[in-house]
Design a protein around this motif. Structure first.
Motif, short mmCIF file in Angstrom:
data_model
loop_
_atom_site.label_atom_id
_atom_site.label_comp_id
_atom_site.label_asym_id
_atom_site.label_seq_id
_atom_site.Cartn_x
_atom_site.Cartn_y
_atom_site.Cartn_z
N VAL A 117 0.85 -1.19 0.00
CA VAL A 117 0.00 0.00 0.00
C VAL A 117 0.88 1.24 0.00
O VAL A 117 1.80 1.35 0.82
CB VAL A 117 -0.93 0.01 1.23
N ARG A 118 0.60 2.16 -0.91
CA ARG A 118 1.37 3.40 -1.00
C ARG A 118 0.43 4.61 -0.98
O ARG A 118 -0.71 4.52 -1.44
CB ARG A 118 2.21 3.45 -2.28
N ILE A 119 0.95 5.70 -0.47
CA ILE A 119 0.23 6.96 -0.53
C ILE A 119 1.16 8.00 -1.14
O ILE A 119 2.31 8.17 -0.72
CB ILE A 119 -0.25 7.40 0.89
N ASP A 120 0.70 8.62 -2.21
CA ASP A 120 1.52 9.57 -2.97
C ASP A 120 2.86 8.95 -3.39
O ASP A 120 3.91 9.60 -3.36
CB ASP A 120 1.76 10.85 -2.17
N GLY A 121 2.82 7.67 -3.74
CA GLY A 121 4.01 6.97 -4.22
C GLY A 121 4.92 6.43 -3.14
O GLY A 121 5.91 5.75 -3.47
N GLU A 122 4.63 6.68 -1.88
CA GLU A 122 5.49 6.21 -0.79
C GLU A 122 4.82 5.07 -0.02
O GLU A 122 3.63 5.14 0.30
CB GLU A 122 5.81 7.36 0.17
N ARG A 123 5.59 4.06 0.27
CA ARG A 123 5.07 2.89 0.97
C ARG A 123 4.63 3.26 2.38
O ARG A 123 5.34 3.97 3.10
CB ARG A 123 6.14 1.80 1.02
N ILE A 124 3.45 2.72 2.78
CA ILE A 124 2.98 2.95 4.16
C ILE A 124 2.60 1.63 4.85
O ILE A 124 2.14 1.65 5.98
CB ILE A 124 1.76 3.89 4.18
N GLY A 125 2.83 0.51 4.16
CA GLY A 125 2.53 -0.78 4.77
C GLY A 125 2.08 -1.79 3.73
O GLY A 125 2.23 -1.57 2.52
N GLN A 126 1.52 -2.89 4.18
CA GLN A 126 1.05 -3.92 3.27
C GLN A 126 -0.15 -4.65 3.88
O GLN A 126 -0.43 -4.52 5.07
CB GLN A 126 2.16 -4.94 2.97
N LEU A 127 -0.84 -5.40 3.02
CA LEU A 127 -1.95 -6.23 3.49
C LEU A 127 -1.42 -7.63 3.75
O LEU A 127 -0.46 -8.08 3.11
CB LEU A 127 -3.06 -6.27 2.43
N SER A 128 -2.06 -8.32 4.66
CA SER A 128 -1.64 -9.69 4.96
C SER A 128 -1.87 -10.56 3.73
O SER A 128 -2.72 -10.25 2.87
CB SER A 128 -2.45 -10.24 6.13
N PRO A 129 -1.12 -11.70 3.61
CA PRO A 129 -1.34 -12.60 2.46
C PRO A 129 -2.79 -13.05 2.33
O PRO A 129 -3.32 -13.14 1.22
CB PRO A 129 -0.40 -13.76 2.76
N THR A 130 -3.44 -13.32 3.47
CA THR A 130 -4.83 -13.77 3.42
C THR A 130 -5.75 -12.68 2.89
O THR A 130 -6.59 -12.91 2.01
CB THR A 130 -5.30 -14.21 4.82
N THR A 131 -5.58 -11.47 3.42
CA THR A 131 -6.41 -10.35 2.96
C THR A 131 -6.07 -9.99 1.53
O THR A 131 -6.97 -9.67 0.73
CB THR A 131 -6.19 -9.13 3.87
N SER A 132 -4.81 -10.04 1.18
CA SER A 132 -4.39 -9.71 -0.18
C SER A 132 -5.06 -10.61 -1.21
O SER A 132 -5.39 -10.17 -2.32
CB SER A 132 -2.87 -9.83 -0.31
N ALA A 133 -5.28 -11.87 -0.84
CA ALA A 133 -5.87 -12.83 -1.77
C ALA A 133 -7.26 -12.38 -2.23
O ALA A 133 -7.68 -12.69 -3.35
CB ALA A 133 -5.95 -14.21 -1.13
N HIS A 134 -7.98 -11.63 -1.38
CA HIS A 134 -9.32 -11.16 -1.75
C HIS A 134 -9.29 -10.02 -2.76
O HIS A 134 -10.27 -9.79 -3.47
CB HIS A 134 -10.06 -10.69 -0.50
#
Length: 346
Positions: free
Chosen positions: A198-215
């Motif tokens: 997940v990025r905001i204005d091109g800068e990384r601010i975190g990620q989603l879990s593999p399980t959530t990402s799958a959705h």
């Protein structure tokens, strides 16, 4: 004008519209005609929130329009609260769009000589004012915003507070536009697990879990294959010490084929935040309601904030009480609002 779909517009309509009791014709037209006697009608329809800076009764007035008909107004208090974001959207050349719920019925009125009267209620879906526009601008590159959906927690945002700090609003809770990017986590055994960064204005601010990402990955991959950056609404909560982010995006199973194969849903460009905005005039002078239908009908252009669910006044209520040997008759008159004096121009 472009459509600006308000965040959360697919939520249940929770904000009451006022002044609808004086717009019988407009509401009936919006729902396709008056219902039959005692038949309740309830419809959920797209609605526009249109600011009326030229309204002669309140420059903050915001009308609610369904199928081109003014079916009521936000209350005077709500209009003042929502003025800034709605005016900003209008000044940017967009129409603020949400969902309205209209309920209507025609019933005989026993306090009006048994005449049939039209009753109605209008509500719209509205989030808090600071949750209608994002704290940042839209992505500069070609993109498509996923439909609003359930909250998905972003992980690892504590490692990127230096970026998030600039997006924590003074209210402590606000919105931002983020972009979603497919990435791969390689485990020690050589296994690869895809996830969404997940990025905001091109800068990384975190990620989603593999399980959530799958959705969400099927939608992200679909847009990336089309040369578009997947974007989404996100809520940002925090203070000067910490912040957390949740992505509000529909899952792959919740996205319609119409959205998938339609034109990119780009986020509308907004003018810069300001104390005041230049908003075009939009007031529509309404036809004076039929005085025979209501003894309390207001004059043209009902003042936003007028309340009521049915047109009509009241007369006397006879109360008869029998006491042994005595017949007592009392007349109790209910308060009847006086007509507002008509202005010379009306």
């Amino acid at each position: 004008m472009a459509t600006y779909t308000l965040p959360g517009s697919n939520n249940f309509p929770n904000t009451e519209v006022v002044g609808e009791s004086w717009r019988e014709k407009q509401i009936a037209a919006a729902i396709g005609g008056k219902p039959r006697l005692d038949k309740e009608v309830e419809q959920t329809l797209p609605a526009l929130l249109v600011p009326e800076p030229d309204n002669p009764y309140d420059p903050n007035a915001i009308s609610v329009r369904v199928r081109g008909h003014v079916v009521g107004y936000l209350s005077k208090e709500d209009a003042a609260r929502y003025r800034d974001p709605i005016h900003r959207i209008a000044a940017s050349g967009h129409e603020a769009t949400t969902t309205a719920r209209i309920w209507a019925v025609v019933r005989k009125s026993y306090d009006n000589q048994g005449k049939a009267r039209f009753f109605s209620s209008v509500r719209v879906a509205l989030g808090e004012p600071h949750l209608l526009v994002p704290s940042n601008g839209r992505p500069p590159s070609a993109h498509s915003v996923l439909p609003w959906g359930g909250a998905v927690q972003v992980l690892g945002e504590e490692d990127h507070f230096d970026v998030l700090f600039n997006h924590v609003p003074k209210e402590g809770h606000g919105l931002a536009i983020v972009t979603l990017h497919k990435d791969v986590q390689r485990l020690k055994n050589g296994t690869e697990k895809p996830f969404i960064e997940v990025r905001i204005d091109g800068e990384r601010i975190g990620q989603l879990s593999p399980t959530t990402s799958a959705h969400l990955l099927p939608v992200v991959e679909h847009l990336e294959a089309a040369g578009l950056h997947p974007a989404a609404w996100a809520t940002v909560k925090g203070s000067s010490l910490a912040a957390q982010v949740t992505v509000q995006a529909a899952k792959a199973t919740e996205v319609s084929d119409e959205w998938l194969h339609g034109s990119p849903s780009e986020f509308p460009a907004l003018v810069a935040e300001a104390a005041r905005y230049s908003v075009p005039p939009a007031y529509v002078e309404e036809e004076t309601p039929d005085r025979n239908a209501s003894s309390t009908s207001p004059s043209k252009g009902t003042t936003p904030g007028t309340r009521g669910s049915a047109a009509g006044g009241s007369g006397c209520l006879g109360l008869i009480a029998l006491i042994p040997g005595i017949l007592t008759v009392a007349l109790v008159r209910r308060a009847v609002p006086k007509h507002r004096a008509r202005k010379p121009s009306e």
